[in-house]
Design an enzyme around this catalytic site. Structure first.
Site, short mmCIF file in Angstrom:
data_model
loop_
_atom_site.label_atom_id
_atom_site.label_comp_id
_atom_site.label_asym_id
_atom_site.label_seq_id
_atom_site.Cartn_x
_atom_site.Cartn_y
_atom_site.Cartn_z
N CYS A 76 5.18 51.94 -11.19
CA CYS A 76 5.00 52.80 -12.36
C CYS A 76 5.96 53.98 -12.36
O CYS A 76 6.35 54.46 -13.40
CB CYS A 76 3.56 53.26 -12.45
N GLU A 106 -3.78 56.12 -15.45
CA GLU A 106 -2.45 56.25 -14.83
C GLU A 106 -1.62 55.12 -15.40
O GLU A 106 -1.86 53.95 -15.11
CB GLU A 106 -2.59 56.18 -13.30
N LYS A 128 -12.52 46.11 -10.80
CA LYS A 128 -11.95 44.86 -11.31
C LYS A 128 -10.49 44.76 -10.91
O LYS A 128 -9.64 45.47 -11.42
CB LYS A 128 -12.04 44.78 -12.84
N GLU A 187 9.66 50.46 -20.73
CA GLU A 187 9.42 50.15 -19.32
C GLU A 187 9.73 48.67 -19.08
O GLU A 187 9.11 47.80 -19.68
CB GLU A 187 7.95 50.45 -18.97
#
Ligand code: NAI
Ligand code: MG
Length: 491
Positions: free
Chosen positions: A297, A263, A187, A394
């Protein structure tokens, strides 16, 4: 100087439907969703929206493709590798079109799109080489026993990927899964489905049997959740936010306890020691945060700088940030395109406001560039303190937060004082100090005198809430096989 106004090329968008069983399908519920060009905010096209019913269809096709007598299961391991090599070749063949498509949909500089595609082809080839080398062990048993292990594919693997590296995240997921002989329901992120759909056509052209790779564009709460919660999907791999990573693990646990690898995000530290070559350190720190419009990331988003070189580091970093070319991602001179969408754009500017409110000093940037699309000027805050929101959360945007330190013991504690643990870096000429940092930093990857030096043969993943399981390298295979123990009694 690159212009902010993007003039996207007229691209023929060939694939906008759901890819199941090597065929293109309309959505069962007949819905579509718009795909937006982040450089302009305008719609590129509509894509068929997969919902739970389409996930069921994909699962049925994938289960059939995984049947023990299926063409895929009966392929020799080396032949599986050859199909993967063919797919890698097709990625390279179509790099012209594919890099434009990736840039149109994601907004990343077109040279970066090309780099991603080459790296993706390399990743698929790296794993193609593993297909006939995934071996078990023979284990000593009693005198009348033969014990050995087999590494067998898990089965139907759901793979849910993000929008920041659409092609590369697909390659990182497909490579090890296919090498081990699994079948896949991928996806893509709803923001960036176009390159994955094009790659699906290359999967078919490469000659993979029907149902081995299925690509289902759809949103998170309906389509992604249907994958994570499905009773007949054996494993789910995810890259994205911590928030959704937790939901996926929960959905997996509440359904069939499917295997999970995650992750997730980071707030990764980069530590610049007083003995560092300052120009080199400034360039590494710049790249560590601003690469891919900082939608990364592993972004080095906490830059710790020794007090003795702090002022000089700030001055040079500001100069470099001001010279960074932000603009039309189709211009080959451009270094930084737009953020992915309006909600990320607003969220990032919200973090800039919180930095100012908390008393950090805005040295440059902090504002929109241009008048349309989602461009943000490279931003630097000095005087950042550990407890400020911009030092803890973040941001996923072009905001460098520079923190000052003067004790090495102390900065290790501060660097580790986070729930994340994806990457970390240290710049020093003293290798003993570099190794001490490498030993003590709590992160899945530590780079000494470099940053984000990721390669296909070395594992990548997170400590703490940055995830579990590893991608890439030999370790990356472990997320895609079951270990079967066979004990034979020699009667
Ligand atoms: P997200 O984590 O919501 O989306 C990533 C993927 O998960 C997409 O394919 C999405 O459709 C899917 N998803 C969303 N909700 C789901 C659910 N309930 N069940 C199953 N799948 C679901 O990330 P989003 O909202 O696009 O970005 C938010 C923040 O996440 C960013 O600001 C950034 O901090 C972080 N992020 C981290 C990434 C990384 O590479 N580690 C990549 C993308 C975002
Ligand atoms: Mg989300």
């Amino acid at each position: 100087m690159s212009s902010i106004d993007s003039k996207p090329p007229k691209l023929d968008i060939k694939y906008t439907q759901i890819f199941i069983n090597n065929e293109w399908h309309k959505a069962v519920k007949g819905k579509t969703f718009p795909v937006i060009n982040p450089s302009t905010g305008e719609e590129i096209c509509q894509v068929e929206e997969a919902t739970r019913a389409d996930v069921d269809k994909a699962v049925e096709a994938a289960r059939k493709a995984f049947d023990v007598e299926s063409p895929w299961r009966k392929l020799e391991p080396a032949a599986r590798g050859n199909l993967m090599r063919k797919f890698a070749q097709l990625l390279r063949r179509d790099i012209g079109y594919l890099s434009q498509l990736e840039t149109l949909n994601n907004g990343k500089a077109v040279e970066d799109s090309k780099g991603d595609i080459y790296a993706s082809a390399d990743c698929i080839e790296y794993y193609a080489g593993w297909t006939d080398k995934i071996v078990g062990e023979t284990i000593p048993g009693a005198h009348d026993q033969m014990i050995f292990t087999r590494h067998e594919p898990i089965g139907v693997c759901g793979q849910i990927i993000p929008w920041n590296y659409p092609i590369m995240m697909m390659a990182w997921k497909l490579g090890p899964a296919l090498a081990c002989g699994n079948v896949i329901i991928l996806k893509p992120a709803e923001q960036t489905p176009l390159s994955a759909l094009y790659c699906a056509s290359l999967i078919k052209e490469a000659g993979f049997p029907p149902g081995v790779v299925n690509v289902i564009p759809g949103d998170g709460p309906e389509c992604g959740n249907a994958v994570a919660a499905h009773e007949h999907i054996d494993k789910v791999a995810f890259t994205g936010s911590v928030e959704i990573g937790k939901k996926i693990q929960e959905a997996a646990a509440k359904s069939n306890l499917k295997r999970v690898s995650l992750e997730l995000g980071g707030k990764s530290p980069l530590i610049i020691c007083e003995d560092a070559d300052i120009d080199y350190a400034v360039s590494v720190a710049h790249r560590a945060i601003f690469t891919n419009a900082a939608q990364n990331c592993t972004a080095g988003s906490r830059t710790f700088v020794h007090a003795k070189i702090y002022d000089e580091f700030i001055a040079k970093s500001v100069e470099l940030a001001k010279n960074r070319v932000v603009g039309d991602p189709f211009d080959p001179m451009t270094e930084q395109g737009p953020q992915i969408n309006e909600s990320q754009f607003k969220k990032i500017l919200g973090y800039v406001e919180s930095g100012k409110k908390d008393g950090a000093k805005l040295e440059c940037g902090g504002e929109r560039a241009g008048s349309k699309g989602y461009f943000i000027r490279p931003t630097i805050f000095s005087g950042v303190k550990d407890d400020m929101q911009i030092a803890r959360e973040e941001i996923f945007g072009p905001v460098m937060s520079v923190l000052k330190f003067d004790s090495y013991d102390d900065v290790i504690k501060r660097a580790n004082g986070t729930n994340f643990g994806l990457g970390a870096g240290v710049i020093t000429k003293d290798l003993t100090r570099g190794m001490t940092f490498a030993q003590r930093l709590q992160a899945g990857s530590v780079w000494v005198n470099d940053y984000d030096a990721v390669c296909n043969q070395a594992p990548f993943g997170g400590f703490k809430q940055s995830g579990h399981g590893r991608e890439l390298g030999k370790y990356g295979l472990e997320a895609y096989y079951e270990v079967k123990t066979v004990v034979v009694k020699l009667v």
